[in-house]
Design an enzyme around this catalytic site. Structure first.
Site, PDB file in Angstrom:
ATOM      1  CB  SER A  54      -0.961  -0.033   1.184  1.00 35.05           C
ATOM      2  OG  SER A  54      -1.881   1.017   1.080  1.00 35.05           O
ATOM      3  CG  HIS A  55      -0.021   3.791   3.109  1.00 42.54           C
ATOM      4  ND1 HIS A  55      -1.026   2.852   3.132  1.00 42.54           N
ATOM      5  CD2 HIS A  55       0.371   3.960   4.381  1.00 42.54           C
ATOM      6  CE1 HIS A  55      -1.245   2.480   4.380  1.00 42.54           C
ATOM      7  NE2 HIS A  55      -0.402   3.133   5.164  1.00 42.54           N
ATOM      8  CG  ASP A  83      -2.479   4.144  -1.681  1.00 38.41           C
ATOM      9  OD1 ASP A  83      -3.173   4.047  -2.707  1.00 38.41           O
ATOM     10  OD2 ASP A  83      -2.466   3.274  -0.784  1.00 38.41           O
ATOM     11  CG  ASP A 104      -2.583  -0.339  -2.732  1.00 36.17           C
ATOM     12  OD1 ASP A 104      -2.457   0.793  -2.234  1.00 36.17           O
ATOM     13  OD2 ASP A 104      -3.338  -1.202  -2.253  1.00 36.17           O
ATOM     14  CG  ASP A 146      -6.033   1.129  -1.442  1.00 37.03           C
ATOM     15  OD1 ASP A 146      -5.092   1.953  -1.300  1.00 37.03           O
ATOM     16  OD2 ASP A 146      -6.147   0.098  -0.756  1.00 37.03           O
ATOM     17  NE  ARG A 147      -4.313   4.454   2.932  1.00 39.60           N
ATOM     18  CZ  ARG A 147      -3.822   4.611   4.144  1.00 39.60           C
ATOM     19  NH1 ARG A 147      -3.195   5.730   4.456  1.00 39.60           N
ATOM     20  NH2 ARG A 147      -3.933   3.665   5.055  1.00 39.60           N
ATOM     21  CE  LYS A 182      -7.846   2.064   1.652  1.00 37.64           C
ATOM     22  NZ  LYS A 182      -7.833   1.569   3.025  1.00 37.64           N
TER      23      LYS A 182
END
Ligand code: G1P
Ligand code: ZN
Length: 543
Positions: free
Chosen positions: A113-114, A277, A279, A281-282, A376
């Site tokens: 992720s982030h 981010d 991947d 999703d944010r 998300k």
């Protein structure tokens, strides 16, 4: 090509959370570490023989190597087909979209992720189920249990595949399709949003900056914003996914998306700014010199949802995580919609979305999405905003101010204390729990406590109960202080304190949130004895 059965021994601690297994790259590079975990995933699933698996990642260091291993293991274990993103690239929401569209058995996302990427940074692997969302706890627990007793894994003895050529090939009996990572996702976005109107917006000189932070959304944003919607070249910055994200921290917030923030708050700023981010999703949403909190973003998008073709029939409900501000609740009330308050984590939205009880959902932690996928979705939020901007023809800050004028403003801030001693953090939470009953009904620094509890959630679909999801101190005027410990941190403990106060009067909507919340911030520190217990006189991050 033949299938090898290789002997192995378990690694301790292969325990996936809801965002998968996240470790340093060097941990994943140990002999058989990745193989053990992948075999444990496969061993925990039933009925995938001959079925389709979706595979891709955010392009971080070790992505390509991992994909080659997983392809050979999927073939040896009997999957019928793998859809893999070109170059090994697929965003998290794109994986969810592709699983659903092609009715795949499941998917594997390679991402942390982030978190930063690179040889000395983080890697991660996550399994998603056929509904498109993250594996539920029963599955992740089975994977963990399997990883602790694993003794062998299956892999096809074969040469690496060329991941850069789109097209079909085979690995033994298994079909491999290297697919365009963007096409299916872009097609879905084209059905939800009025691309014609957004194209006209850009054609009229509307200026936007999208910061892909050298992470996975680069190719998605470039194709959708620049190629399909006609935004000028250069609208997308940092658009090439790099194994180390260019040395940055691919987290879209005011601190890490510094180039974008500097531009949006500088002279001659564009009309609209956004970032995503690692991947994808944010999301973070900015106007000219204006920051939209994720809680307000969810509320504004919900209030105006019917302006987008995909939501023209209206929403079925809105769901937000408990620490997210109550701004979306006010919209739900005005629209006569059910509003759900769930524990932190996207997985709690899955049942509500599957059951058709909620259409939009969001978290204060830069997560926004809808029932179009089961993750998300950063670019979805950006396109939803673009659709509103194209329809309303007002600047971002004007839209948000008009929203506050109508619904009132929920001043909101999150204070993070990172890297706190774990025992001190646990002690602080225990201290809070012990005082909940004492504080109920009391007046503290002039704020009267209406309710103080440890949030518990009963899932309205399956009746499951999740307890101890965060301490809430709710005041008679609707203000709140929420405390919880992060479940995703890697070093020590992270204490998150969420502070919220409602202000109905538009004449008071222009305060700095830290000033507007000052009284509650002081009280939050006093109630939890933060400085005394953690030795910290100030938070490490304020959002
Ligand atoms: C954080 C966020 C939470 C989000 C999760 C995964 O978890 O606060 O909203 O769902 O990351 O992206 P936390 O570290 O607070 O447990
Ligand atoms: Zn993410």
């Amino acid at each position: 090509m033949s299938v090898s059965i290789r002997q192995t021994t378990p690694y301790e601690g292969q325990k996936p959370g809801t965002s998968g297994l996240r470790k340093k790259v060097s941990v994943f590079q140990q002999p058989n570490y990745l193989e053990n975990f992948v075999q444990s995933i496969f061993d925990s699933l039933e009925g995938f023989q001959g079925q389709t698996l979706v595979l891709g990642g955010d392009g971080r260091y070790f992505n390509r190597e991992a994909i080659q291993v997983i392809l050979k293991m999927a073939a040896a274990n009997g999957f019928g087909r793998v859809l893999v993103g070109q170059g090994g690239i697929l965003s998290t929401p794109a994986v969810s979209c592709i699983i659903r569209k092609y009715r795949a058995f499941g998917g594997i996302v390679l991402s942390a992720s982030h978190n930063p990427g690179g040889p000395s940074e983080d890697f991660g692997i996550k399994y998603n189920i056929s509904a498109g969302g993250p594996a539920p706890e029963a599955v992740t627990e089975a994977i963990h249990a399997r990883s602790q007793v694993i003794s062998q894994y299956k892999i096809l003895e074969a040469a690496d595949l060329d991941l850069d050529q789109i097209g079909a090939t085979r690995l033994g009996a298994m079909a491999v399709e290297v697919i365009d990572p963007v096409a299916d996702y872009a097609e879905l976005m084209g059905r939800l949003f009025d691309f014609e109107k957004i194209r006209a917006l850009f054609a009229g000189g509307f200026r936007m900056r999208f910061d892909a932070m050298h992470a996975v959304t680069g190719p998605y944003a470039t194709r959708i914003l620049e190629d399909l919607l006609g935004a000028p070249k250069g609208t997308v910055i940092h658009g090439t996914p790099l194994p180390d994200f260019g040395g940055g921290h691919p987290d879209p917030n005011l601190v890490h998306a510094h180039d974008l923030v500097a531009e949006m708050f500088g002279a001659n700023a564009p009309d609209f700014g956004a970032a995503s981010d690692g991947d994808g999703d944010r999301n973070m949403i900015l106007g000219r010199g204006f920051y939209v909190t994720p809680s307000d973003s969810l509320a504004v998008l919900a209030a105006n949802a019917t302006l987008a073709p995909g939501y023209a029939a209206g929403l079925k409900g809105i769901a937000r995580s408990m620490p997210t501000s109550q701004a979306p609740d006010r919209v739900a009330r005005a629209l006569g919609l059910p509003c759900f308050e769930t524990p932190t984590g996207w997985k709690f939205f899955g049942n509500l979305l599957d059951a058709g009880m909620a259409t939009f959902c969001g978290e204060e932690s830069f997560g926004t999405g809808s029932d179009h996928v089961r993750e998300k979705d950063g670019l979805w939020a950006v396109l939803m905003w673009l659709n509103l901007l194209a329809e309303l023809k007002r600047p971002v800050d004007g839209i948000v101010r008009a929203h506050w004028a109508r619904y009132g403003r929920n001043y909101y801030s999150r204070h993070d204390y990172e890297g706190v001693d774990s025992r001190a953090a646990e002690g602080l939470m225990a201290h809070l729990r012990a005082h909940l009953a004492v504080w109920s009904g009391q007046s503290l620094n002039g704020f009267t406590v209406a309710q103080a509890d440890d949030f518990a959630y009963t899932d309205p679909v399956d009746g499951s109960i999740s307890r101890k999801q965060g301490i809430r101190v709710i005041f008679t005027d609707g203000s709140r202080i929420v405390y919880r410990l992060s479940g995703t941190g890697t070093e020590g403990a992270t204490l998150r304190v969420y502070i919220e106060r409602f202000e109905a009067d538009p004449a008071r909507h222009d305060q700095d949130p830290q000033t507007a919340l000052a009284g509650l911030i002081t009280l939050a520190g006093q109630l939890a004895e933060i400085e005394h217990r953690t030795g910290r006189s100030a938070p490490t991050v304020i959002t």
